[in-house]
Design an enzyme around this catalytic site. Sequence first.
Site, PDB file in Angstrom:
ATOM      1  N   GLY A  11       0.766  -1.291  -0.045  1.00 31.98           N
ATOM      2  CA  GLY A  11       0.047   0.039  -0.056  1.00 31.98           C
ATOM      3  C   GLY A  11       0.917   1.166  -0.142  1.00 31.98           C
ATOM      4  O   GLY A  11       1.481   1.215   0.890  1.00 31.98           O
ATOM      5  N   ARG A 171      -4.890  -2.328   9.606  1.00 29.51           N
ATOM      6  CA  ARG A 171      -4.897  -3.487   9.579  1.00 29.51           C
ATOM      7  C   ARG A 171      -5.212  -4.216  11.113  1.00 29.51           C
ATOM      8  O   ARG A 171      -6.300  -3.711  11.311  1.00 29.51           O
ATOM      9  CB  ARG A 171      -3.372  -3.766   8.556  1.00 29.51           C
ATOM     10  CG  ARG A 171      -3.780  -5.282   7.786  1.00 29.51           C
ATOM     11  CD  ARG A 171      -2.947  -5.890   7.184  1.00 29.51           C
ATOM     12  NE  ARG A 171      -2.339  -4.956   6.282  1.00 29.51           N
ATOM     13  CZ  ARG A 171      -2.649  -5.144   4.293  1.00 29.51           C
ATOM     14  NH1 ARG A 171      -3.255  -6.540   4.776  1.00 29.51           N
ATOM     15  NH2 ARG A 171      -2.402  -4.622   3.843  1.00 29.51           N
TER      16      ARG A 171
HETATM   17  O1  F6P Z   1      -1.422  -1.040   4.964  1.00 29.08           O
HETATM   18  C1  F6P Z   1      -1.704  -0.251   4.792  1.00 29.08           C
HETATM   19  C2  F6P Z   1      -3.094  -0.287   3.837  1.00 29.08           C
HETATM   20  O2  F6P Z   1      -4.002   0.623   4.081  1.00 29.08           O
HETATM   21  C3  F6P Z   1      -4.462  -1.134   5.104  1.00 29.08           C
HETATM   22  O3  F6P Z   1      -4.559   0.057   6.961  1.00 29.08           O
HETATM   23  C4  F6P Z   1      -5.350  -1.750   5.193  1.00 29.08           C
HETATM   24  O4  F6P Z   1      -5.844  -2.717   5.564  1.00 29.08           O
HETATM   25  C5  F6P Z   1      -5.359  -2.226   3.565  1.00 29.08           C
HETATM   26  O5  F6P Z   1      -3.469  -1.285   2.806  1.00 29.08           O
HETATM   27  C6  F6P Z   1      -5.822  -2.031   2.103  1.00 29.08           C
HETATM   28  O6  F6P Z   1      -5.089  -2.620   1.304  1.00 29.08           O
HETATM   29  P1  F6P Z   1      -5.708  -2.096  -0.499  1.00 29.08           P
HETATM   30  O7  F6P Z   1      -5.038  -0.289  -0.414  1.00 29.08           O
HETATM   31  O8  F6P Z   1      -4.524  -3.365  -1.128  1.00 29.08           O
HETATM   32  O9  F6P Z   1      -7.071  -2.050  -0.171  1.00 29.08           O
END
Ligand code: F6P
Length: 319
Positions: A11, A171
Amino acid sequence: IKRIGVLTSGGDAPGMNAAIRSIVRTGLNNKLEMFGIYDGYLGLYENRIIQLKYSNVSNMINRGGTFLGSARFPEFHNHNIRTIAIKNIKNLKIDALIIIGGDGSYLGAKKITELGIPCISLPGTIDNDIFGTDYTIGYFTALETIIEAIDRLRDTSLSHQRISIVEVMGRFCGDLTLSAAIAGGCEFIVLPNMIFKKELLLKEIQIAIKKGKKHAIIAITECICDVEQLAKYIEYNTNRETRATILGHIQRGGAPVAYDRILASKMGNYAISKILKGYGGQCIGIKNEKIIHYDIDVATKNKKKKFQYNLLKIAKELY
Ligand code: F6P
């Protein structure tokens, strides 16, 4: 060491561009040739690599996201895919890599190091969930964004005498939620480190209502429960209008705050100095305001960061 590659993985987080800028400029100032890999490990596998000059990172320090792009690429666990990626690195005569991302990307860095290309990882994630570092690049920016959102929710929740549930990213780590709840003056906090029972939360809210509370904000970390359902449950049992807001990816964007820019600049600069000294398989952190390095294994094998009980205690005493 003559050529170094840099990539961002997982991310995106505000401050990643500042980190790339620091790595590229420190490298160039040390007479190294610098390369950028698009879209994380995916671009490494697909051989999408460009040479980076001084001007490629101009006007980047203040930009959110990552101009190199990022991706989640679980296929990188596959040995054959990694072998192709290593071939691409070797063809370009890249001697070492710097990887900016969350703990998922640390595993890739470790594997590449084992295959003969030394890697150094930088903690780039809003979640602040990486063991061994007090802070990650992007955490403080996300925190500001969340606090601003909570302040706005407070205005409307106060005006309508409502209960507001705000779901925060992180998370499995409650750092963002806990800090935002303290700074945003939230009345109730639900974190991954706690056992969550909606009945107990309801009881707390009912006690507060009895004491005269007209409105309230509940801060809750994502992945704990369905907040829309929780809102319905609270509304039904308290007879108070309740709304849930999922902040979502808003929390990941925006210009990095000063702390993240400075942290990214320091860590990027330090990473180059470590690579030049022959280090690999290490990650960078900050402890008590000092930039440090430690084995990637330490970060990946210790899944859980120490929970800040003292902070939760403070939050509870402030209701
Ligand atoms: O790791 C960063 C994060 O924003 C987490 O807080 C969240 O659970 C996840 O990534 C969301 O992932 P994606 O953008 O792949 O949906």
